[in-house]
Design an enzyme around this catalytic site. Structure first.
Site, PDB file in Angstrom:
ATOM      1  N   ASN A  25       0.819  -1.217   0.000  1.00 23.58           N
ATOM      2  CA  ASN A  25       0.000   0.000   0.000  1.00 23.58           C
ATOM      3  C   ASN A  25       0.853   1.267   0.000  1.00 23.58           C
ATOM      4  O   ASN A  25       0.600   2.202  -0.765  1.00 23.58           O
ATOM      5  CB  ASN A  25      -0.954   0.005   1.203  1.00 23.58           C
ATOM      6  CG  ASN A  25      -1.954  -1.129   1.123  1.00 23.58           C
ATOM      7  OD1 ASN A  25      -2.048  -1.820   0.101  1.00 23.58           O
ATOM      8  ND2 ASN A  25      -2.708  -1.351   2.199  1.00 23.58           N
ATOM      9  N   HIS A  69     -16.544  36.433 -31.527  1.00 21.45           N
ATOM     10  CA  HIS A  69     -17.660  35.692 -32.145  1.00 21.45           C
ATOM     11  C   HIS A  69     -17.262  35.108 -33.502  1.00 21.45           C
ATOM     12  O   HIS A  69     -18.112  34.896 -34.359  1.00 21.45           O
ATOM     13  CB  HIS A  69     -18.892  36.590 -32.326  1.00 21.45           C
ATOM     14  CG  HIS A  69     -19.244  37.384 -31.107  1.00 21.45           C
ATOM     15  ND1 HIS A  69     -20.084  36.937 -30.118  1.00 21.45           N
ATOM     16  CD2 HIS A  69     -18.808  38.604 -30.692  1.00 21.45           C
ATOM     17  CE1 HIS A  69     -20.187  37.848 -29.166  1.00 21.45           C
ATOM     18  NE2 HIS A  69     -19.404  38.868 -29.475  1.00 21.45           N
ATOM     19  N   SER A 112      -5.978  12.291 -48.188  1.00 15.21           N
ATOM     20  CA  SER A 112      -7.203  11.499 -48.180  1.00 15.21           C
ATOM     21  C   SER A 112      -7.030  10.365 -49.170  1.00 15.21           C
ATOM     22  O   SER A 112      -6.383  10.516 -50.203  1.00 15.21           O
ATOM     23  CB  SER A 112      -8.375  12.388 -48.600  1.00 15.21           C
ATOM     24  OG  SER A 112      -9.414  11.602 -49.141  1.00 15.21           O
ATOM     25  N   LYS A 148      -6.703  16.748 -51.059  1.00 12.07           N
ATOM     26  CA  LYS A 148      -6.767  17.031 -49.627  1.00 12.07           C
ATOM     27  C   LYS A 148      -5.425  17.015 -48.918  1.00 12.07           C
ATOM     28  O   LYS A 148      -4.563  16.193 -49.199  1.00 12.07           O
ATOM     29  CB  LYS A 148      -7.664  15.998 -48.928  1.00 12.07           C
ATOM     30  CG  LYS A 148      -9.103  16.081 -49.362  1.00 12.07           C
ATOM     31  CD  LYS A 148      -9.854  17.143 -48.618  1.00 12.07           C
ATOM     32  CE  LYS A 148     -10.280  16.580 -47.283  1.00 12.07           C
ATOM     33  NZ  LYS A 148     -11.277  17.396 -46.647  1.00 12.07           N
ATOM     34  N   GLU A 207      -6.053  18.235 -35.265  1.00 14.12           N
ATOM     35  CA  GLU A 207      -7.350  17.571 -35.058  1.00 14.12           C
ATOM     36  C   GLU A 207      -7.248  16.489 -33.989  1.00 14.12           C
ATOM     37  O   GLU A 207      -8.128  16.341 -33.143  1.00 14.12           O
ATOM     38  CB  GLU A 207      -7.840  16.939 -36.366  1.00 14.12           C
ATOM     39  CG  GLU A 207      -8.353  17.945 -37.369  1.00 14.12           C
ATOM     40  CD  GLU A 207      -8.727  17.253 -38.668  1.00 14.12           C
ATOM     41  OE1 GLU A 207      -9.919  16.982 -38.850  1.00 14.12           O
ATOM     42  OE2 GLU A 207      -7.843  16.963 -39.497  1.00 14.12           O
ATOM     43  N   GLN A 238      -6.287   0.642  -7.371  1.00 13.85           N
ATOM     44  CA  GLN A 238      -5.534   0.034  -8.458  1.00 13.85           C
ATOM     45  C   GLN A 238      -5.986   0.597  -9.802  1.00 13.85           C
ATOM     46  O   GLN A 238      -5.235   0.595 -10.774  1.00 13.85           O
ATOM     47  CB  GLN A 238      -5.725  -1.486  -8.421  1.00 13.85           C
ATOM     48  CG  GLN A 238      -4.925  -2.232  -9.458  1.00 13.85           C
ATOM     49  CD  GLN A 238      -4.848  -3.713  -9.119  1.00 13.85           C
ATOM     50  OE1 GLN A 238      -4.202  -4.101  -8.156  1.00 13.85           O
ATOM     51  NE2 GLN A 238      -5.516  -4.539  -9.901  1.00 13.85           N
ATOM     52  N   LYS A 281      -4.246   3.843 -12.106  1.00 10.42           N
ATOM     53  CA  LYS A 281      -3.050   3.904 -12.953  1.00 10.42           C
ATOM     54  C   LYS A 281      -3.336   4.152 -14.419  1.00 10.42           C
ATOM     55  O   LYS A 281      -2.722   5.029 -15.035  1.00 10.42           O
ATOM     56  CB  LYS A 281      -2.223   2.633 -12.780  1.00 10.42           C
ATOM     57  CG  LYS A 281      -1.548   2.650 -11.440  1.00 10.42           C
ATOM     58  CD  LYS A 281      -0.963   1.333 -11.062  1.00 10.42           C
ATOM     59  CE  LYS A 281      -0.883   1.231  -9.564  1.00 10.42           C
ATOM     60  NZ  LYS A 281      -2.213   1.252  -8.877  1.00 10.42           N
TER      61      LYS A 281
HETATM   62  N1  ARG Z   1      -1.604  -3.399  -7.282  1.00 15.56           N
HETATM   63  C1  ARG Z   1      -2.044  -2.667  -6.151  1.00 15.56           C
HETATM   64  C2  ARG Z   1      -2.451  -1.263  -6.547  1.00 15.56           C
HETATM   65  O1  ARG Z   1      -2.150  -0.887  -7.609  1.00 15.56           O
HETATM   66  C3  ARG Z   1      -0.942  -2.588  -5.135  1.00 15.56           C
HETATM   67  C4  ARG Z   1      -1.424  -2.443  -3.737  1.00 15.56           C
HETATM   68  C5  ARG Z   1      -2.242  -3.617  -3.382  1.00 15.56           C
HETATM   69  N2  ARG Z   1      -2.399  -3.752  -1.975  1.00 15.56           N
HETATM   70  C6  ARG Z   1      -3.221  -4.658  -1.484  1.00 15.56           C
HETATM   71  N3  ARG Z   1      -3.261  -4.773  -0.242  1.00 15.56           N
HETATM   72  N4  ARG Z   1      -3.970  -5.401  -2.252  1.00 15.56           N
HETATM   73  O2  ARG Z   1      -3.085  -0.533  -5.825  1.00 15.56           O
END
Ligand code: ARG
Length: 464
Positions: free
Chosen positions: A115, A161, A282, A288, A295, A327, A330
């Protein structure tokens, strides 16, 4: 129960293996392996600290550091076998360490938890990303300054405008984007301070019974401060949300800028030329040349706004402390950082290559009654109240629309139909140069002010 099928890192209390689908469903290694470098950096700092705290021997520390260094080389050589059954980057690396150095590898996790480990890794990773993004912002801003300096005297219609409003210097227009990017840079620098605080040592949520010395890991990892509460340290992702908010604003700016480039490269505006290397053709229409880069940047802004909304939603329902929900932080965070970084890179490469079509811009400014306000201001200087001047010029414009003449193309007699206060000094204010030069104050569009703003911009970048 077969031991191979239950995750060795936490399998002790389990009496049946995790369902194969659940193992895949809960695994994050496919995306969090990207954190490997920062994970190893954090582990090396942790092991170094554990030795100084008397928890590991020097030999154990050295074996761990050596093993981790070799694992990093394996990963970078593409020789690392990432295993989904080991869930995430942390357990993959730790398991490999134990393969390599034996039982000592199992001591690395003393006094920490995944954690605080994962929270540390993301912060270290994001800190590097922010630095790379800041460098791209600066590169883009350098390009804008160079263009603004070169084209301070080029006149284009300024719009409100999307209707022709008043003539402006093309350089001045570009410096508006410079200004927005300066604020984006400031916001990210500020965000970086809050990213750069260390959760390591929070352990699972309550801290640890080992005599850890967080000052040591803090210094080794270059964090500015130690997170002051272990529950907060492992759980909040506000730093990632804040980054996505700053990234969203930056993408919003790039998206607006993109919209202008798309308009300006159209046959209807034809204000600028983008070199072929930033465009595509194109498959069906041979004529084109599409402004794909702007874009795409405009389109990609949505991904970053989505990441912001996603992370806010991810966080809002979580009780303290760590929950597996996190989790899910990410992929949106990685995507937001990649998208912003790539978009900035594309713009930083493209902006120096933009070529204004000076005559087209000038003609567009000349044709749109863009000096009407200048005529009104002229009459004010002759002593008339502004509202009356507005009315007088309105009549002149109406006449211009009917006769197909711009204000500067009318004769003195034609102009005097609308006010006998008009004399032949009026033509100086009706020219485009007269109009822009008259706005000669800080932040105004006079070329002299544009050059002063470029000088201030250069000083700002030099001080970074
Ligand atoms: N893969 C987990 C995350 O990205 C890591 C931490 C997980 N901790 C746990 N006690 N399951 O958050």
């Amino acid at each position: 129960m077969s031991a191979e099928k239950t995750n060795q890192s936490w399998g002790g209390r389990f009496s049946e293996p995790v369902d194969a689908f659940v193992a895949r469903f809960t695994a994050s290694v496919d995306f969090d392996k990207r954190l490997y470098r920062h994970d190893i950096m954090g582990s090396i700092a942790h092991a170094t600290m554990l030795e100084q705290a008397g928890v590991l021997s020097i030999a154990e520390r050295d074996a761990i550091i050596d093993g981790l260094t070799q694992i990093q080389a394996e990963i970078e050589a593409g020789q690392f076998d990432w295993r989904v059954d080991l869930e995430d980057v942390h357990m993959n690396i730790e398991a490999r360490l134990t393969d390599r150095i034996g039982i000592t590898g199992k001591k690395l996790h003393t006094g920490r938890s995944r954690n605080d480990q994962v929270a540390t890794d993301i912060r270290l990773w994001l800190r590097d990303e922010i630095d790379a993004i800041l460098a791209e912002i600066t590169r883009l801003q350098q390009g804008l300054l160079a263009q603004a300096e070169q084209h301070a005297e080029v006149i284009m219609p300024g719009f409100t405008h999307l209707q022709t409003a008043q003539p402006v210097s093309f350089g001045h227009h570009l410096l508006a984007w410079f200004e927005m990017l300066s604020r984006d840079h400031e916001r990210l620098v500020d965000c970086r301070k809050r990213v750069n605080r260390m959760p390591l040592g929070s352990a699972a949520l309550a801290g640890t019974t080992y005599p850890i010395q967080r000052e040591i890991t803090c210094r080794l990892l270059g964090f500015e401060a130690i997170g002051g509460n272990s529950l907060d340290g492992v759980s909040d992702r506000d730093f990632a949300i804040e980054f996505c908010a700053a990234a969203s604003l930056a993408m919003m700016h790039l998206s607006r800028f993109s919209e202008e480039l798309v308009l300006w490269t159209s046959a209807q505006f034809n204000f600028i030329e983008l070199p072929d290397r930033f465009c595509t053709g194109s498959s069906i229409m041979p004529q084109k040349k599409n402004p794909d880069v702007p874009e795409l940047v405009r389109g990609k802004s949505g991904r970053v706004f989505g990441a912001l909304t996603g992370l806010l939603t991810l966080m809002k329902g979580q009780p303290l402390a760590y929950n597996k929900d996190n989790q899910e932080d990410k992929e949106p965070l990685f995507d937001a950082a990649d998208t912003l970084r790539d978009s900035l890179r594309a713009f930083a490469d493209m902006v120096p290559a933009i070529r204004p079509r000076v005559e087209v811009m000038r003609e567009a400014a000349r044709r749109g009654f863009s000096t009407a306000t200048d005529l009104a201001d002229y009459l004010v200087r002759k002593g008339l109240p502004f509202r009356d001047c507005h009315e007088i010029v309105g009549h002149a414009v109406k006449y211009g629309v009917q006769s197909g003449k711009d204000l500067a193309e009318m004769s003195l007699d034609e102009l005097r139909q609308f006010s006998d206060q008009i004399t032949d000094d009026v033509f100086a204010v009706l020219t485009l140069e007269g109009s822009v030069n008259a706005r000669n104050h800080i932040g105004g569009t006079a070329p002299a002010q544009v050059r002063a703003a470029v000088a201030r911009g250069k000083a700002l970048l030099a001080a970074r």
